[in-house]
Design an enzyme around this catalytic site. Structure first.
Site, mmCIF file in Angstrom:
data_model
loop_
_atom_site.group_PDB
_atom_site.id
_atom_site.type_symbol
_atom_site.label_atom_id
_atom_site.label_comp_id
_atom_site.label_asym_id
_atom_site.label_seq_id
_atom_site.Cartn_x
_atom_site.Cartn_y
_atom_site.Cartn_z
ATOM 1 N N CYS A 138 0.795 -1.226 0.000
ATOM 2 C CA CYS A 138 0.000 0.000 0.000
ATOM 3 C C CYS A 138 0.827 1.275 0.000
ATOM 4 O O CYS A 138 0.270 2.374 -0.090
ATOM 5 C CB CYS A 138 -0.955 0.011 1.191
ATOM 6 S SG CYS A 138 -2.115 -1.376 1.173
ATOM 7 N N CYS A 458 0.351 2.629 6.578
ATOM 8 C CA CYS A 458 0.756 1.262 6.865
ATOM 9 C C CYS A 458 0.758 0.480 5.555
ATOM 10 O O CYS A 458 0.244 0.955 4.541
ATOM 11 C CB CYS A 458 -0.203 0.616 7.859
ATOM 12 S SG CYS A 458 -1.932 0.587 7.273
#
EC number: 2.3.1.155
Length: 474
Positions: A138, A458
């Site tokens: 991500c 994250c």
């Protein structure tokens, strides 16, 4: 670790009390006004001696859409090409000035594994302009940006385009390994007898498809399951998560209606209408959200479709330059890209705590404190992930026992946090979100009169990223 965290954080000030003070008022329309403009106190600049200042001139993204909608018949390079074309149109930068192009992506289309190169060629860039693709879950677009920063800071190049793309509407689905092995061996077989011998070994279960893994390779656990455990460990309730999700969607809708999402550029989908805005923003009510069943841990989990980010198609792109080059070309940059860090933690119990670990490190690196930050832009994978990070960041115990730090860094003030919505509402194309976060911070600083923004995210594998964005003087 989960049991230890659960015990400890249930004995901290309750999340429900925090929610009553911070989230519930924001679910009321009267409290969803934009945060008051920050007062620019002429803080110190983060320029460093003998190091080039690196600026973002501008950045764009095509509308982020729920997978299976208007982009479903396209390929990833189509979306990336549209973002590049939008950036060229927005900035009017000559294509031949761009030295290098970097894109992030997560689930790669096998036909265009170097999607940056294919998109660049499709957007009309010279075939002499190098391009490569990076992947870091991500934070892939974050990696694309910081790779570009490194190329400019080292003096190798002056102008880099960084971006990211993801198309979840069409992910690679493979034959089973047994079937692949047989097909490869059949291709090598030279005689009819060899082919018949191989075919005789075929079994129906060879036809079972192999879907892209949505679980951590190292733990075999899905991210949603991990988010549910994390929320439980930090005593984050279902109501807390739903309230935060409602806040995200409500603020995103407000920002969209007021024209604040200026990074979005229209995209004429071939054979379809022009797409002009994100389609995943869906303010609901706590009553409706409460009706949804747990999505991962059943029947007692707290993570649902309403308080999770959704599968998204989209692409983004940013024009990054050495400051002297930008000024020489007559550009007015939006922001400086300053210090950044990457972190890694235990992918089992701390999978989604990247912002907690990265934030204090990047602040120390820049010589700043949380009070210096005017705009926070954190990636929202799940409501529970955001709220768990808030509690971890605000805990001396966690800082001392897990991070090796003497004191907590503190949680971001909600009035400065994701004020124009986040990944829960705007969408999360895995490879493209990083650029959206940076541009949201840069645009908010200009709009609100602040000086410093902090971007954090994250990522799968227990990794994370944080970066300081400094507003360019008006």
């Amino acid at each position: 670790m989960t049991s230890i965290l659960t015990y400890t954080f249930k004995n901290l000030p309750s999340t429900s009390k925090w929610a009553l003070q911070s989230l519930r008022p924001l679910s009321c329309s009267s409290q969803l006004r934009a945060a008051p403009a920050a007062q620019n106190k002429s803080k110190k600049t983060l320029a460093k001696p003998n190091i080039r200042n690196i600026v973002v001139v501008d950045g764009v993204r095509i509308p982020f859409l729920q997978s299976g909608t208007s982009y479903k018949d396209l390929m990833p390079h189509d979306l990336a090409r549209a973002a590049l074309s939008g950036l060229l149109h927005r900035t009017n930068v000559p294509k031949d000035v761009v030295d290098y192009i970097i894109f992030g992506t997560v689930i790669q289309e096998v036909k265009t594994s170097n999607v940056a190169r294919e998109a660049a060629l499709g957007a009309g860039f010279s075939d002499r302009t190098p391009a490569h693709t990076v992947t870091m879950a991500c934070i892939s677009a974050n990696q694309a940006m910081t790779t570009g920063i490194g190329l400019i800071a080292s003096g190798q190049y002056d102008v880099v385009v960084a971006g990211g793309v993801e198309l979840m509407s069409d992910v690679p689905i493979r034959h089973s390994r047994k079937m692949r092995k047989m097909m490869l061996e059949l291709n090598k077989a030279k005689t009819l007898g060899q082919r018949l011998s191989l075919i005789s070994k075929f079994r129906l279960n060879f036809l079972s498809p192999e879907l892209p893994a949505v679980a951590e390779f190292s733990t075999s656990e899905t991210m949603g399951h991990s988010a549910d455990r994390l929320a439980a460990a930090f005593a984050v309730s279902r109501l807390d998560q739903d309230e935060y999700a409602l806040r995200s969607h409500s603020l995103a809708k407000k920002a969209q209606d007021e024209g604040l999402l200026s990074d979005v550029v229209p995209f004429k989908v071939p054979g379809k209408d022009t797409v002009t805005k994100d389609n995943g923003i869906r303010p609901s009510s706590l009553e409706q959200m409460a009706k949804l069943r747990p999505a991962f841990i059943k029947p007692y989990g707290t993570v649902t479709a309403a308080n999770s980010s959704f599968l998204t198609d989209g692409a983004s792109a940013m024009l990054i330059m050495a400051e002297e080059k930008a000024l020489a070309m007559g550009f007015k940059p939006k922001a400086y890209l300053r210090d950044f860090v990457y972190v890694s933690q235990d992918p089992k119990d701390q999978l989604l705590l990247g912002p907690t670990y990265a934030t204090p490190k990047v602040l120390e690196k820049a010589g700043l404190t949380m009070n210096d930050i005017d705009a926070f832009e954190f990636h929202e994978a799940f409501s529970g992930q955001i709220l768990a990070n808030f509690k971890a960041m605000d805990s001396d115990w966690f800082a001392q026992n897990y991070m090796g730090r003497k004191t907590k860094v503190g949680s971001p003030p909600l009035e400065k946090f994701n004020n124009w919505g986040g990944s829960l509402s705007l969408g999360h194309p895995f490879g493209a979100t990083g650029c959206r976060l940076v541009m949201a911070a840069a645009n908010r600083l200009r709009k609100e009169g602040g000086q410093y923004g902090l971007v954090a995210a994250c990522a799968a594998g227990g990794q994370g990223h944080a970066m300081i964005v400094e507003a360019y003087p008006k």
